[in-house]
Design an enzyme around this catalytic site. Structure first.
Site, PDB file in Angstrom:
ATOM      1  N   GLU A   1      -3.762  30.146  70.595  1.00 59.54           N
ATOM      2  CA  GLU A   1      -2.895  30.116  69.399  1.00 59.54           C
ATOM      3  C   GLU A   1      -1.716  29.155  69.615  1.00 59.54           C
ATOM      4  OE1 GLU A   1      -1.836  34.148  68.089  1.00 59.54           O
ATOM      5  OE2 GLU A   1       0.238  33.466  67.942  1.00 59.54           O
TER       6      GLU A   1
ATOM      7  N   SER B   1      -4.684  41.630  67.478  1.00 56.97           N
ATOM      8  CA  SER B   1      -4.116  40.398  66.917  1.00 56.97           C
ATOM      9  C   SER B   1      -4.102  40.445  65.396  1.00 56.97           C
ATOM     10  CB  SER B   1      -4.928  39.181  67.352  1.00 56.97           C
ATOM     11  OG  SER B   1      -4.393  38.030  66.747  1.00 56.97           O
TER      12      SER B   1
ATOM     13  N   HIS C   1      -6.427  34.436  73.929  1.00 54.23           N
ATOM     14  CA  HIS C   1      -6.370  34.223  72.479  1.00 54.23           C
ATOM     15  C   HIS C   1      -4.982  33.689  72.099  1.00 54.23           C
ATOM     16  CE1 HIS C   1      -4.818  35.663  68.621  1.00 54.23           C
ATOM     17  NE2 HIS C   1      -6.023  35.513  68.122  1.00 54.23           N
ATOM     18  N   ASN C   2      -3.952  34.323  72.608  1.00 52.92           N
ATOM     19  CA  ASN C   2      -2.595  33.880  72.270  1.00 52.92           C
ATOM     20  C   ASN C   2      -2.300  32.494  72.843  1.00 52.92           C
ATOM     21  OD1 ASN C   2      -2.454  36.467  71.267  1.00 52.92           O
ATOM     22  ND2 ASN C   2      -0.361  36.802  71.947  1.00 52.92           N
TER      23      ASN C   2
ATOM     24  N   LYS D   1      -7.071  38.929  75.042  1.00 63.71           N
ATOM     25  CA  LYS D   1      -5.997  38.798  74.042  1.00 63.71           C
ATOM     26  C   LYS D   1      -4.947  37.792  74.521  1.00 63.71           C
ATOM     27  CE  LYS D   1      -3.237  39.769  70.518  1.00 63.71           C
ATOM     28  NZ  LYS D   1      -1.870  39.608  70.838  1.00 63.71           N
TER      29      LYS D   1
END
Ligand code: NBP
Length: 484
Positions: free
Chosen positions: A194, A133, A190-191, A187
Site C-alpha cells: 500500500e 484491512s 499488504h500495508n 497484513k
C-alpha cells in the site's frame, strides 16, 4: 436489542473507530455482538447511536463481557497495538475458559503474534492474530480479513468472519492464511505494498503537475480515465476524488493547502525491515517508506531550499503532452507491478522461514475487495499463480512479461524525463533499476566479491570451476583454493 438471556456469537473489545464499526458490521449481518471498552462512555455511545442496527450486548466489565458470550467464546480485540493489546489479552485469558478464542484484529507486529499465541496456548485458550484491512469504512461495510492462528480456530471462526467480510463475485475476502503469525505477517506486507502503491501514484501526480504543468482538477480527470483500464483500483479512484476536491476555506485545490509531510504508523517500516532481515529486495516498499520520512524532514528540506542546492540545467518538458501522460501511466503500472512482485517475494520468504505454507492465490483472492490495495489486476495475479504455483517472481509470469514489453520503453522515458526535469521519482527509478538488475547477465557483485576478498579475505567462487578461492592480495597474488 437482545432478550435478557441471549448470548452473543462474537464479542468486540475496544470500541474506537475500528472496533465500533466492526461490531456494527457483525450486528448488521445477523450476529448478536457483545461489546466492551475500557472507558464505558464509548460503549454507551455505540449503543445509543447505533443500538438499533442489530443485537448488541453491552458490558462495563471484562467479566460481564465474557459471561455474555456463547461457547466456545470468541472475542476480537480492536485496541491500540502493543502494550494495550497485551493488557487486554491478559484480562481475557483470566476471564475465559479452555477452548475459547481470542482474536487480535489490531495491526500487531507478527513476531508479537507468534509470542502471544504461544503464551495464550500455554493457558489452554486459542489465539488468532488477524490482519484487518479497509480502514473504518471497510470495518463497517466489509473488510478484507487475514486470520492466522490454529486451523481448528478457523473452523469455528470462518463462518462468522465470512459474514462480515467484503464479497467479490460472491467470494468472501477472508480465508485462513496459515498458523500463528501468518495473518499479521501478510497484513504487514499488504500495508507495505500500500505504501509503494500510494507513492507511485504520488510520483505520477508530481510529474503531471510540475513536469507537464497540469492543474489538480485536470489530473483528477486523467486519473478517472486511468481507473477504467489496467490501473483500475481503489487507490486510483480515491486519488481522482482527492485531486478534484477544493478547500472549503479558500477555494484552492485541497491538495495545495495540505502540508506535504506524510505520516506513518509503522507497518510500511516493518515490511522494509523484514525485507532487509530476510534478504528480500523490497526496494519499492523501502523507497516509499524513505520518501515519507524525507517528506517529514522539515528542517533539512527547508535548509536545502534556503541554501538552494544546485539543480543543474533543467530544460522544460519538450515532448508531446498527451504522449507524456500516457508514458507516465505506463511507468506507474510498471512500478506498481514491481511493488506487488516484491511483496509476494517477501511473503514467500516469510512463509518458507516459518513453515506457514501461505498460498499466494489466497491473497490475490481476498485482496480483491475490502482492502486498501484492492485492484482489478489482482485477478491477473491469481491467474499467474494458478498457472504456476512456483513462479520464481510474479513479473516472470507470461501475462505480466507481455505487459512489461509494452511498458518498458515508456518507463525508461519517464525516468529519464524525471531526471532531466529534476523531479524526484524514487520508486519509478529504483523499480527500474531493480528490473534491470534482475535482467542483467553480469552484476558488479563480482567486483564487490573481489573487494571483499582484498580487504577481508572473504573468498569468492569462480565461474569456471567449483571451490572457494582467495587471492593473496598483499603477497605474491597467488590463488589458493580454500574449500572444495
Ligand atoms: P486506536 O488504535 O486509536 O486505539 C483506541 C482503543 O484502544 C480504545 O478503545 C482504547 O480504550 C483502547 N485502549 C488503549 Br489506547 N489502551 C488500552 C488498555 N490498556 N486497555 C484496554 N483498552 C485500551 O483505535 P482504532 O483506530 O480503532 O484501531 C484499533 C486497532 O485496529 C489498532 O490496532 C489499529 O492499528 C488497527 N487498525 C486500524 C485501522 C484504521 O484505519 N484506523 C485500520 C486497520 C487496523 P479507551 O477508549 O478506554 O481509551
Amino acid at each position: 436489542m437482545t432478550k435478557k438471556n441471549d448470548l452473543a456469537q462474537i464479542g468486540v473489545v475496544g470500541l474506537a473507530v475500528m472496533g465500533s464499526n466492526l461490531a456494527r458490521n457483525f450486528a448488521r449481518n445477523g450476529n448478536t455482538v457483545a461489546v466492551y471498552n475500557r472507558s464505558p462512555e464509548k460503549t454507551r455511545a455505540l449503543i445509543s447511536e447505533h443500538g438499533s442496527e442489530g443485537n448488541f450486548i453491552p458490558s462495563e466489565t471484562v467479566e460481564d463481557f465474557v459471561a455474555s458470550l456463547e461457547r466456545p467464546r470468541k472475542a476480537i480485540i480492536m485496541v491500540k497495538a502493543g502494550a494495550a493489546t497485551d493488557a487486554v489479552i491478559n484480562q481475557l485469558v483470566e476471564a475465559m475458559d479452555e477452548g475459547d478464542i481470542i482474536i487480535d484484529g489490531g495491526n500487531a507486529l507478527y513476531t508479537d503474534t507468534i509470542r502471544r499465541e504461544k503464551e495464550v496456548a500455554a493457558k489452554g485458550r486459542h489465539f488468532v492474530g488477524a490482519g484487518i484491512s479497509g480502514g473504518e469504512e471497510g470495518a463497517l461495510n466489509g473488510p478484507s480479513i487475514m486470520p492466522g492462528g490454529p486451523a481448528e480456530s478457523w473452523e469455528t471462526l470462518g463462518p462468522i468472519l465470512e459474514s462480515i467480510a467484503a464479497k467479490v463475485d460472491g467470494v468472501p475476502c477472508v480465508t485462513h492464511i496459515g498458523p500463528d503469525g501468518a495473518g499479521h505477517f501478510v497484513k504487514m506486507v499488504h500495508n507495505g505494498i500500500e505504501y509503494a502503491d500510494m507513492q507511485v501514484i504520488g510520483e505520477a501526480y508530481q510529474l503531471l503537475r510540475y513536469g507537464a504543468g497540469m492543474e489538480p482538477a485536470e489530473i483528477a480527470e486523467t486519473f478517472k480515465e486511468w481507473n477504467s483500464g489496467d490501473l483500475d483500483s481503489y487507490l486510483i479512484e480515491i486519488t481522482a476524488e482527492v485531486l478534484a476536491q477544493t478547500d472549503p476555506d479558500t477555494g484552492r485545490p485541497l491538495v495545495d493547502v495540505i502540508v506535504d509531510a506524510a505520516g506513518q504508523k509503522g507497518t510500511g517500516r516493518w515490511t522494509a525491515i523484514n525485507g532487509l532481515e530476510l534478504g528480500v529486495p523490497v526496494t519499492a516498499i523501502a523507497e516509499a517508506v524513505f520518501a515519507r520520512a524525507l517528506s517529514s524532514s522539515a528542517q533539512q528540506r527547508q535548509a536545502a531550499q534556503e541554501g538552494e542546492l544546485p539543480s543543474g540545467d533543467l530544460p522544460a518538458l519538450d515532448v508531446d503532452r498527451a504522449a507524456f501522460i500516457e508514458d507516465v501511466r505506463r511507468a506507474l503500472y510498471a512500478s506498481k507491478l514491481i511493488a506487488y512482485s516484491q511483496g509476494f517475494d517477501e511473503i514467500k520468504a516469510g512463509s518458507d522461514q516459518f513453515d506457514w505454507n501461505v498460498d499466494p492465490r489466497d491473497l490475490a483472492t481476498i485482496w480483491r475487495g475490502g482492502c486498501i490495495i484492492r485492484a482489478k489486476f489482482l485477478d491477473r495475479i491469481r491467474e499467474a499463480y494458478d498457472n504456476n504455483a512456483d513462479l520464481p517472481a510474479l513479473i516472470l509470469d507470461p501475462y505480466f512479461k507481455n505487459e512489461l514489453a509494452g511498458l518498458i520503453d515508456p518507463w525508461r522515458r519517464v525516468v529519464v524525463a524525471a531526471t532531466r526535469l529534476g523531479l524526484p521519482a524514487p520508486v519509478f527509478s529504483s523499480s527500474l533499476s531493480y528490473y534491470d538488475s534482475l535482467r542483467a547477465k553480469r552484476l558488479p557483485a563480482a567486483l564487490i566479491q573481489a573487494q571483499r576478498d582484498y580487504f577481508g579475505a572473504h573468498t569468492f567462487h569462480r565461474v569456471d570451476k567449483p571451490g572457494v578461492y582467495h587471492l593473496e592480495w598483499s603477497g605474491d597474488r597467488s590463488l589458493t583454493r580454500t574449500e572444495n
